[in-house]
Design a protein around this motif. Structure first.
Motif, short mmCIF file in Angstrom:
data_model
loop_
_atom_site.label_atom_id
_atom_site.label_comp_id
_atom_site.label_asym_id
_atom_site.label_seq_id
_atom_site.Cartn_x
_atom_site.Cartn_y
_atom_site.Cartn_z
N ARG A 84 0.81 -1.22 0.00
CA ARG A 84 0.00 0.00 0.00
C ARG A 84 0.84 1.28 0.00
N TYR A 85 2.11 1.16 0.40
CA TYR A 85 2.96 2.34 0.50
C TYR A 85 4.32 2.08 -0.13
N LEU A 86 4.91 3.17 -0.62
CA LEU A 86 6.24 3.13 -1.18
C LEU A 86 7.03 4.26 -0.53
N VAL A 87 8.29 4.01 -0.19
CA VAL A 87 9.17 5.08 0.28
C VAL A 87 10.31 5.22 -0.71
N SER A 88 10.80 6.47 -0.83
CA SER A 88 11.89 6.75 -1.75
C SER A 88 12.97 7.55 -1.03
N ALA A 89 14.22 7.23 -1.32
CA ALA A 89 15.38 7.89 -0.70
C ALA A 89 16.10 8.71 -1.75
N SER A 90 16.53 9.93 -1.36
CA SER A 90 17.06 10.85 -2.36
C SER A 90 18.33 11.57 -1.94
N THR A 95 13.38 11.51 2.61
CA THR A 95 12.69 10.29 2.23
C THR A 95 11.24 10.69 2.06
N LYS A 96 10.60 10.17 1.05
CA LYS A 96 9.18 10.49 0.84
C LYS A 96 8.35 9.22 0.94
N LEU A 97 7.17 9.37 1.53
CA LEU A 97 6.21 8.28 1.67
C LEU A 97 5.08 8.53 0.69
N TRP A 98 4.80 7.52 -0.12
CA TRP A 98 3.77 7.62 -1.16
C TRP A 98 2.71 6.57 -0.90
N VAL A 117 20.37 10.55 1.31
CA VAL A 117 19.84 9.31 1.88
C VAL A 117 20.08 8.20 0.86
N TYR A 118 20.92 7.24 1.24
CA TYR A 118 21.33 6.17 0.32
C TYR A 118 20.55 4.86 0.50
N ALA A 119 20.03 4.63 1.69
CA ALA A 119 19.44 3.32 1.98
C ALA A 119 18.14 3.48 2.75
N LEU A 120 17.22 2.56 2.54
CA LEU A 120 15.99 2.55 3.32
C LEU A 120 15.32 1.21 3.20
N ASP A 121 14.53 0.87 4.22
CA ASP A 121 13.72 -0.34 4.18
C ASP A 121 12.67 -0.27 5.27
N TRP A 122 11.61 -1.06 5.09
CA TRP A 122 10.53 -1.16 6.06
C TRP A 122 10.86 -2.19 7.12
N SER A 123 10.33 -1.98 8.30
CA SER A 123 10.39 -3.02 9.33
C SER A 123 9.46 -4.15 8.89
N PRO A 124 9.68 -5.38 9.37
CA PRO A 124 8.82 -6.49 8.95
C PRO A 124 7.34 -6.29 9.26
N ASN A 125 7.02 -5.58 10.35
CA ASN A 125 5.61 -5.37 10.69
C ASN A 125 5.02 -4.13 10.02
N ALA A 127 5.52 -1.02 10.63
CA ALA A 127 5.25 0.10 11.54
C ALA A 127 6.30 1.19 11.45
N SER A 128 7.42 0.92 10.81
CA SER A 128 8.48 1.92 10.72
C SER A 128 9.34 1.71 9.48
N VAL A 129 10.07 2.77 9.16
CA VAL A 129 11.02 2.74 8.05
C VAL A 129 12.37 3.16 8.60
N ALA A 130 13.42 2.46 8.21
CA ALA A 130 14.78 2.85 8.59
C ALA A 130 15.45 3.46 7.37
N THR A 131 16.18 4.57 7.60
CA THR A 131 16.91 5.22 6.52
C THR A 131 18.37 5.40 6.93
N GLY A 132 19.26 5.28 5.96
CA GLY A 132 20.69 5.48 6.18
C GLY A 132 21.20 6.57 5.26
N SER A 133 22.02 7.46 5.82
CA SER A 133 22.45 8.64 5.09
C SER A 133 23.95 8.79 5.03
N LYS A 134 24.39 9.60 4.08
CA LYS A 134 25.79 10.00 3.98
C LYS A 134 26.23 10.79 5.21
N ASP A 135 25.26 11.31 5.98
CA ASP A 135 25.59 12.05 7.20
C ASP A 135 26.02 11.12 8.35
N ARG A 136 26.13 9.82 8.01
CA ARG A 136 26.62 8.80 8.95
C ARG A 136 25.64 8.49 10.07
#
Length: 143
Positions: A84-90, A95-98, A117-125, A127-136
């Motif tokens: 139902r949702y897509l997230v995008s990292a830029s 990060t945008k939620l669609w 923002v180079y990396a992102l993924d949803w938690s298995p449930n 309920a959350s999204v994790a993002t990883g950035s060049k800002d370390r």
């Protein structure tokens, strides 16, 4: 199977049926960084240096819509488990939620990183999204 390229195109393949692509997909204006199928297989999303995410029919490869709003290259996309949702990292540090499949405008912009923002993924449930950035840093965004 879908492949993306630095020539701005994608190819739809049916490897069980043959060694040649079934369809050439065009529309991006710069190289394609990432492709992800929705878990239900109905759609796939392509992320590009052209600052856009495109949504395609997962079976036919038919173009459905373009998601705009990022002001920098889009590096990655990830679907929620329920498709139902897509997230995008830029590169624009957001990060945008669609909401899919209609998602013409981002439902939410997750701002907080200080660099790309180079990396992102949803938690298995879902309920959350994790993002990883060049800002370390890694950020966890709850819904």
């Amino acid at each position: 199977l879908v492949s993306g390229s630095d020539d701005f195109t994608l190819f739809l393949w049916h490897p069980q049926e043959g060694k040649h692509p079934v369809k050439r997909l065009t529309g991006h204006q710069q190289l394609v960084n990432h492709i992800a199928f929705s878990p239900d297989g109905r759609y796939f999303a392509s992320a590009s240096f052209d600052k856009k995410v495109k949504i395609w029919n997962g079976k036919s490869g038919e173009f459905l819509t373009t998601l705009t709003g990022h002001v920098g290259a889009v590096y990655r996309v990830a679907w929620s488990a329920d498709s139902r949702y897509l997230v995008s990292a830029s590169k624009d540090s957001t990060t945008k939620l669609w909401e899919m499949p209609s998602g013409k405008r981002a439902r939410e912009t997750l701002a907080g990183h200080e660099d790309e923002v180079y990396a992102l993924d949803w938690s298995p449930n879902g309920a959350s999204v994790a993002t990883g950035s060049k800002d370390r840093t890694i950020k966890i965004w709850k819904y």
